[in-house]
Write an enzyme that holds these catalytic residues in place. Structure first.
Site, PDB file in Angstrom:
ATOM      1  N   ARG A  75      10.888  22.154 -38.818  1.00 12.72           N
ATOM      2  CA  ARG A  75       9.486  22.422 -37.967  1.00 12.72           C
ATOM      3  C   ARG A  75       8.267  21.905 -38.749  1.00 12.72           C
ATOM      4  O   ARG A  75       8.058  21.989 -39.904  1.00 12.72           O
ATOM      5  CB  ARG A  75       9.416  23.783 -37.389  1.00 12.72           C
ATOM      6  CG  ARG A  75       8.170  23.951 -36.490  1.00 12.72           C
ATOM      7  CD  ARG A  75       7.819  25.317 -36.461  1.00 12.72           C
ATOM      8  NE  ARG A  75       7.746  26.126 -37.459  1.00 12.72           N
ATOM      9  CZ  ARG A  75       6.505  26.830 -37.969  1.00 12.72           C
ATOM     10  NH1 ARG A  75       5.335  26.612 -37.280  1.00 12.72           N
ATOM     11  NH2 ARG A  75       6.714  27.574 -38.891  1.00 12.72           N
ATOM     12  N   HIS A 109       9.240  29.190 -46.206  1.00 10.80           N
ATOM     13  CA  HIS A 109       8.018  28.716 -46.640  1.00 10.80           C
ATOM     14  C   HIS A 109       7.868  28.642 -47.954  1.00 10.80           C
ATOM     15  O   HIS A 109       8.385  29.580 -48.774  1.00 10.80           O
ATOM     16  CB  HIS A 109       7.101  29.848 -45.500  1.00 10.80           C
ATOM     17  CG  HIS A 109       5.479  29.428 -45.779  1.00 10.80           C
ATOM     18  ND1 HIS A 109       4.682  29.097 -47.001  1.00 10.80           N
ATOM     19  CD2 HIS A 109       4.766  28.964 -44.578  1.00 10.80           C
ATOM     20  CE1 HIS A 109       3.512  28.745 -46.379  1.00 10.80           C
ATOM     21  NE2 HIS A 109       3.523  28.703 -45.035  1.00 10.80           N
ATOM     22  N   GLU A 111      -2.588  21.148 -42.327  1.00 11.51           N
ATOM     23  CA  GLU A 111      -1.106  21.635 -43.009  1.00 11.51           C
ATOM     24  C   GLU A 111      -0.343  20.330 -43.395  1.00 11.51           C
ATOM     25  O   GLU A 111      -0.478  19.291 -42.836  1.00 11.51           O
ATOM     26  CB  GLU A 111      -0.565  22.679 -42.209  1.00 11.51           C
ATOM     27  CG  GLU A 111      -1.480  23.940 -41.892  1.00 11.51           C
ATOM     28  CD  GLU A 111      -1.122  24.954 -41.150  1.00 11.51           C
ATOM     29  OE1 GLU A 111       0.244  25.305 -41.108  1.00 11.51           O
ATOM     30  OE2 GLU A 111      -1.522  25.821 -40.502  1.00 11.51           O
ATOM     31  N   ARG A 166       7.582  21.438 -45.497  1.00 14.27           N
ATOM     32  CA  ARG A 166       7.985  22.607 -46.165  1.00 14.27           C
ATOM     33  C   ARG A 166       9.494  22.354 -46.738  1.00 14.27           C
ATOM     34  O   ARG A 166       9.584  22.883 -47.613  1.00 14.27           O
ATOM     35  CB  ARG A 166       7.982  23.681 -45.107  1.00 14.27           C
ATOM     36  CG  ARG A 166       6.815  24.112 -44.747  1.00 14.27           C
ATOM     37  CD  ARG A 166       6.781  25.121 -43.811  1.00 14.27           C
ATOM     38  NE  ARG A 166       5.446  25.397 -43.472  1.00 14.27           N
ATOM     39  CZ  ARG A 166       4.884  26.146 -42.387  1.00 14.27           C
ATOM     40  NH1 ARG A 166       5.899  26.591 -41.582  1.00 14.27           N
ATOM     41  NH2 ARG A 166       3.809  26.108 -42.135  1.00 14.27           N
ATOM     42  N   HIS A 219      11.138  31.908 -43.431  1.00 18.81           N
ATOM     43  CA  HIS A 219       9.907  31.952 -42.379  1.00 18.81           C
ATOM     44  C   HIS A 219      10.204  31.804 -41.007  1.00 18.81           C
ATOM     45  O   HIS A 219       9.492  32.422 -39.942  1.00 18.81           O
ATOM     46  CB  HIS A 219       8.856  31.097 -43.076  1.00 18.81           C
ATOM     47  CG  HIS A 219       7.486  31.004 -42.512  1.00 18.81           C
ATOM     48  ND1 HIS A 219       6.817  31.863 -42.329  1.00 18.81           N
ATOM     49  CD2 HIS A 219       6.953  29.858 -41.623  1.00 18.81           C
ATOM     50  CE1 HIS A 219       5.687  31.692 -41.727  1.00 18.81           C
ATOM     51  NE2 HIS A 219       5.823  30.332 -41.293  1.00 18.81           N
TER      52      HIS A 219
HETATM   53  P1  FAD Z   1       7.391  37.202 -31.804  1.00 16.90           P
HETATM   54  O1  FAD Z   1       6.051  37.165 -31.809  1.00 16.90           O
HETATM   55  O2  FAD Z   1       8.173  37.469 -32.918  1.00 16.90           O
HETATM   56  O3  FAD Z   1       7.775  38.225 -30.904  1.00 16.90           O
HETATM   57  C1  FAD Z   1       9.188  38.733 -30.514  1.00 16.90           C
HETATM   58  C2  FAD Z   1       8.993  40.157 -29.375  1.00 16.90           C
HETATM   59  O4  FAD Z   1      10.249  40.429 -29.257  1.00 16.90           O
HETATM   60  C3  FAD Z   1       8.299  41.247 -30.529  1.00 16.90           C
HETATM   61  O5  FAD Z   1       7.437  41.871 -29.636  1.00 16.90           O
HETATM   62  C4  FAD Z   1       9.628  42.115 -30.641  1.00 16.90           C
HETATM   63  O6  FAD Z   1       9.435  43.410 -30.986  1.00 16.90           O
HETATM   64  C5  FAD Z   1      10.430  41.956 -29.472  1.00 16.90           C
HETATM   65  N1  FAD Z   1      11.845  42.174 -29.429  1.00 16.90           N
HETATM   66  C6  FAD Z   1      12.790  41.363 -30.428  1.00 16.90           C
HETATM   67  N2  FAD Z   1      13.968  42.000 -30.124  1.00 16.90           N
HETATM   68  C7  FAD Z   1      14.043  42.785 -29.051  1.00 16.90           C
HETATM   69  C8  FAD Z   1      14.866  43.453 -28.372  1.00 16.90           C
HETATM   70  N3  FAD Z   1      15.988  43.585 -28.770  1.00 16.90           N
HETATM   71  N4  FAD Z   1      14.402  44.323 -27.241  1.00 16.90           N
HETATM   72  C9  FAD Z   1      13.019  44.314 -27.010  1.00 16.90           C
HETATM   73  N5  FAD Z   1      12.058  43.725 -27.433  1.00 16.90           N
HETATM   74  C10 FAD Z   1      12.582  42.868 -28.688  1.00 16.90           C
HETATM   75  N6  FAD Z   1       3.360  29.679 -36.471  1.00 16.90           N
HETATM   76  C11 FAD Z   1       2.507  28.648 -36.014  1.00 16.90           C
HETATM   77  O7  FAD Z   1       2.560  27.843 -35.358  1.00 16.90           O
HETATM   78  N7  FAD Z   1       1.298  29.041 -36.930  1.00 16.90           N
HETATM   79  C12 FAD Z   1       1.045  29.717 -37.884  1.00 16.90           C
HETATM   80  O8  FAD Z   1       0.058  29.681 -38.433  1.00 16.90           O
HETATM   81  C13 FAD Z   1       2.155  30.530 -38.104  1.00 16.90           C
HETATM   82  N8  FAD Z   1       2.066  31.424 -39.124  1.00 16.90           N
HETATM   83  C14 FAD Z   1       3.001  32.339 -39.318  1.00 16.90           C
HETATM   84  C15 FAD Z   1       2.632  33.305 -40.309  1.00 16.90           C
HETATM   85  C16 FAD Z   1       3.839  34.285 -40.472  1.00 16.90           C
HETATM   86  C17 FAD Z   1       3.603  35.344 -41.653  1.00 16.90           C
HETATM   87  C18 FAD Z   1       4.847  34.369 -39.731  1.00 16.90           C
HETATM   88  C19 FAD Z   1       5.926  35.374 -40.043  1.00 16.90           C
HETATM   89  C20 FAD Z   1       5.247  33.440 -38.830  1.00 16.90           C
HETATM   90  C21 FAD Z   1       4.051  32.285 -38.344  1.00 16.90           C
HETATM   91  N9  FAD Z   1       4.258  31.403 -37.570  1.00 16.90           N
HETATM   92  C22 FAD Z   1       3.361  30.589 -37.356  1.00 16.90           C
HETATM   93  C23 FAD Z   1       5.506  31.306 -36.823  1.00 16.90           C
HETATM   94  C24 FAD Z   1       5.202  31.846 -35.182  1.00 16.90           C
HETATM   95  O9  FAD Z   1       4.058  33.112 -35.613  1.00 16.90           O
HETATM   96  C25 FAD Z   1       6.393  32.741 -34.615  1.00 16.90           C
HETATM   97  O10 FAD Z   1       7.186  31.547 -34.466  1.00 16.90           O
HETATM   98  C26 FAD Z   1       5.610  32.897 -33.359  1.00 16.90           C
HETATM   99  O11 FAD Z   1       4.631  33.953 -33.376  1.00 16.90           O
HETATM  100  C27 FAD Z   1       7.067  33.450 -32.365  1.00 16.90           C
HETATM  101  O12 FAD Z   1       6.338  34.048 -31.199  1.00 16.90           O
HETATM  102  P2  FAD Z   1       7.413  34.712 -30.134  1.00 16.90           P
HETATM  103  O13 FAD Z   1       6.818  35.283 -29.205  1.00 16.90           O
HETATM  104  O14 FAD Z   1       8.532  33.919 -29.947  1.00 16.90           O
HETATM  105  O15 FAD Z   1       8.060  35.823 -31.036  1.00 16.90           O
HETATM  106  C1  SIN Z   2       0.952  28.774 -42.472  1.00 15.27           C
HETATM  107  O1  SIN Z   2      -0.173  29.187 -42.075  1.00 15.27           O
HETATM  108  O2  SIN Z   2       1.353  28.518 -43.440  1.00 15.27           O
HETATM  109  C2  SIN Z   2       2.131  29.056 -41.386  1.00 15.27           C
HETATM  110  C3  SIN Z   2       1.777  27.963 -40.603  1.00 15.27           C
HETATM  111  C4  SIN Z   2       3.233  27.961 -39.786  1.00 15.27           C
HETATM  112  O3  SIN Z   2       4.237  28.530 -40.005  1.00 15.27           O
HETATM  113  O4  SIN Z   2       3.321  27.048 -38.983  1.00 15.27           O
END
Ligand code: FAD
Ligand code: SIN
Length: 531
Positions: free
Chosen positions: A378, A236, A114, A282, A343
């Site tokens: 990032r 993104h 990437e 990015r 993103h």
């Molecule tokens: P999340 O997975 O967002 O989980 C947050 C949780 O908290 C959810 O369950 C939500 O419902 C809960 N929550 C929020 N507020 C409250 C509240 N007030 N009370 C109770 N529950 C609450 N990163 C990479 O490294 N590689 C990738 O390939 C990549 N691809 C991505 C593609 C997309 C489309 C997106 C949107 C992001 C991508 N990212 C990627 C970024 C990465 O997915 C996220 O940064 C990461 O998954 C965040 O994980 P998390 O556990 O911190 O939060």
């Molecule tokens: C992507 O697949 O381009 C998302 C990867 C990331 O947000 O780290």
């Protein structure tokens, strides 16, 4: 009011919250509260994968170097070194929990590439890496009797009191709204892990699901925790046009396999802009697209997949292939129309390398946290990695010191008694939409002093109105989220106004250069303080 007692309260069921819960359960009783269904998270939508030093031609120094280069001078180098060192062990652990990553013939992990990475190092499950991780972690959580999950429970505010044994302020759990009954419930805990994800929903166009409204940053800030580097919002470069609702992401891994960005007249977009071309970091690519669209009045740019064999497109990117085909675009033959979309939040609640915030008893991990890893931008696929590495470190500390609720505590702002008036829903929806437009126009990819000042002025007015309603009304999840969206957006804008230079993801036409003398440092805000 109903009170639940537990050793550890986890707020959020994405990769950060679930991997942490699995590690502390056993010695500790764990409750996970999550505001919708358990799989509703950004994690579930992750595409590209997780970066880790696994390939024969790769070395930790190279991953560190790429991360620091993307971060534009603000990464904490020691924290980055720890992230990279621990990566391969955390990947093995995910596999042990049941995650099935894509493999090459012979059983070796398949590694993608990437933007900003000098080697192939992205471990993935085709182009639905996040869904596979979420599936496996939820299955492991369901099998663990020491973990209880409460769906449809939205945390409203943190409970903070004085620890009688030390005299220090300590987090003692959270005030939570049960969305099904409308009842406020107190969850008391010795440790609280904030794992609430990011706030892409503060912008008109975003790849984020609707849970991403900045609840964690807002709750932590109100409770008195320091927040850091919130001006660095990552856009993104390639969301499928038109990018409405939760925009369909076109993974950067597509460019990693050879796809090229072009203007709609066919000219290669990144030629002469950056030596890495379409695989530049990015910040550079998204800004180039945004400026090209503005200058030429084009609605989108093209992502040209013709350098990738059709068979590879279908096998490597089945989700993107299907999503585009459903909209009438056969990506084996046609370019994909793409635009940038909000993103990822590089900033968040400030933590040390053990997930500790500036409030005792309150931990944070994943996108809601700011560990110092990402600096001003990032590197792709470092965020799932950051989530598992720092959840692991935080869990090790908690396992050393399992404790029950240490102190009684009151929520900072009790809610009122009035039911919502008949227009309340429409009013809150309109205010949310106005906020997203405002943030997109004034605090987006290209900023200026005037635009940011306008944004702060309007956000402060929205905050006044919303706080009055919040104080008067019975708890309502829509109002809880709107209040947090406004608080977090205001923190983004205040941080951006403080940084009178351009660095990484923060670009302002009034201060278009880096100013290392004054701004080679983090932007830290604590309640009632300027950065
Ligand atoms: P999340 O997975 O967002 O989980 C947050 C949780 O908290 C959810 O369950 C939500 O419902 C809960 N929550 C929020 N507020 C409250 C509240 N007030 N009370 C109770 N529950 C609450 N990163 C990479 O490294 N590689 C990738 O390939 C990549 N691809 C991505 C593609 C997309 C489309 C997106 C949107 C992001 C991508 N990212 C990627 C970024 C990465 O997915 C996220 O940064 C990461 O998954 C965040 O994980 P998390 O556990 O911190 O939060
Ligand atoms: C992507 O697949 O381009 C998302 C990867 C990331 O947000 O780290």
């Amino acid at each position: 009011m109903t009170v639940h007692e537990t050793d550890v309260l986890v707020i959020g069921s994405g990769i950060a919250g679930l991997s942490f819960a699995l590690k502390v359960a056993g010695p500790a009783r764990v409750v996970v509260v999550t505001k919708k269904q358990r799989a509703d998270s950004s994690t579930n939508w992750a595409q590209g994968g997780i970066a880790a030093v696994i390939g024969d031609d790769d070395r930790p120094e190279l991953h560190v170097r790429d991360t620091l280069a993307a971060g534009a001078g603000l990464c904490h180098a020691d924290v980055v070194a720890g992230l990279v060192r621990d990566g391969p062990a955390r990947i093995r652990e995910l596999i042990d929990w049941g995650v099935r990553f894509s493999e090459e013939a012979g059983g070796r992990l398949s590694l993608g590439r990437e933007g900003g990475h000098s080697r192939r190092r992205i471990v993935h499950a085709a182009d639905r890496t996040g869904r596979e991780i979420e599936r496996a972690l939820l299955a492991a959580v369901e099998a663990d009797p020491a973990i209880e999950v409460f769906e449809d429970h939205i945390a409203v505010d943190l409970l903070v009191g004085e620890d009688p044994s030390t005299g220090e302020r300590r987090c003692a759990g959270a005030l939570v709204l049960d969305r099904r009954t409308g009842e406020l419930v107190r969850f008391h805990a010795g440790w609280t892990m904030l794992a609430t994800g990011g706030f892409g929903r503060a912008y008109r166009h975003t790849t984020n699901p609707d849970i991403a409204v900045g609840d964690g940053v807002a709750m932590a800030y109100r409770a008195g925790a320091a927040v850091m580097n919130l001006e660095f919002v990552q856009f993104h470069p390639t969301a499928l046009y038109p990018a409405e609702g939760r925009a369909v992401l076109i993974s950067e891994a597509v460019r990693g396999e050879g796809a090229v960005l072009r203007r709609i007249d066919g000219k290669p977009l990144m030629e002469g802009v950056h030596p890495l071309g379409s695989l530049a970091t990015r910040d550079v690519v998204a800004r180039t697209i945004a400026m090209t669209l503005r200058e030429r009045g084009d609605p989108y740019v093209h992502l040209d997949l013709s350098p990738i064999p059709a068979e590879t497109v279908e096998r490597r990117f089945p989700y993107i292939f299907a999503e585009c085909l459903e909209r009438g675009i056969d990506i084996r033959r046609e370019p994909i129309p793409v635009v940038p979309a909000a993103h990822y939040a590089c900033g968040g609640v400030r933590t040390d390398e053990f997930g500790r915030t500036t409030i005792a008893g309150l931990l944070a991990a994943g996108e809601v946290a700011c560990t110092g890893v990402h600096g001003a931008n990032r590197l792709a696929s470092n965020s799932l990695l950051e989530a598992v590495v720092f959840s692991h470190r935080a869990a090790e500390r908690v396992r050393e010191e399992v404790r029950a609720t240490p102190c009684p505590a009151e929520p900072p702002c009790p809610t009122g008694r009035q039911g919502p008036d008949p227009e309340a829903g429409t009013r809150w929806e309109a205010r949310g939409a106005a906020l997203r437009d405002l943030m997109w126009e004034c605090a987006g990819i290209v900023r200026s002093d005037e635009l940011l000042a306008r944004a702060e002025h309007r956000l402060r007015a929205m905050k006044r109105e919303t706080e009055l309603e919040f104080a008067a009304m019975l708890p309502d999840a829509r109002l809880v989220e709107l209040r947090n969206l406004i608080e977090t957006s205001l923190l983004v804008v205040r941080s951006a106004r403080w940084r009178r230079e351009s660095r990484g993801l923060h670009y302002t036409i009034d201060h278009p250069y880096r100013d290392n003398e004054r701004y080679l440092r983090d932007t830290v805000i604590e309640r009632r303080q300027d950065p």
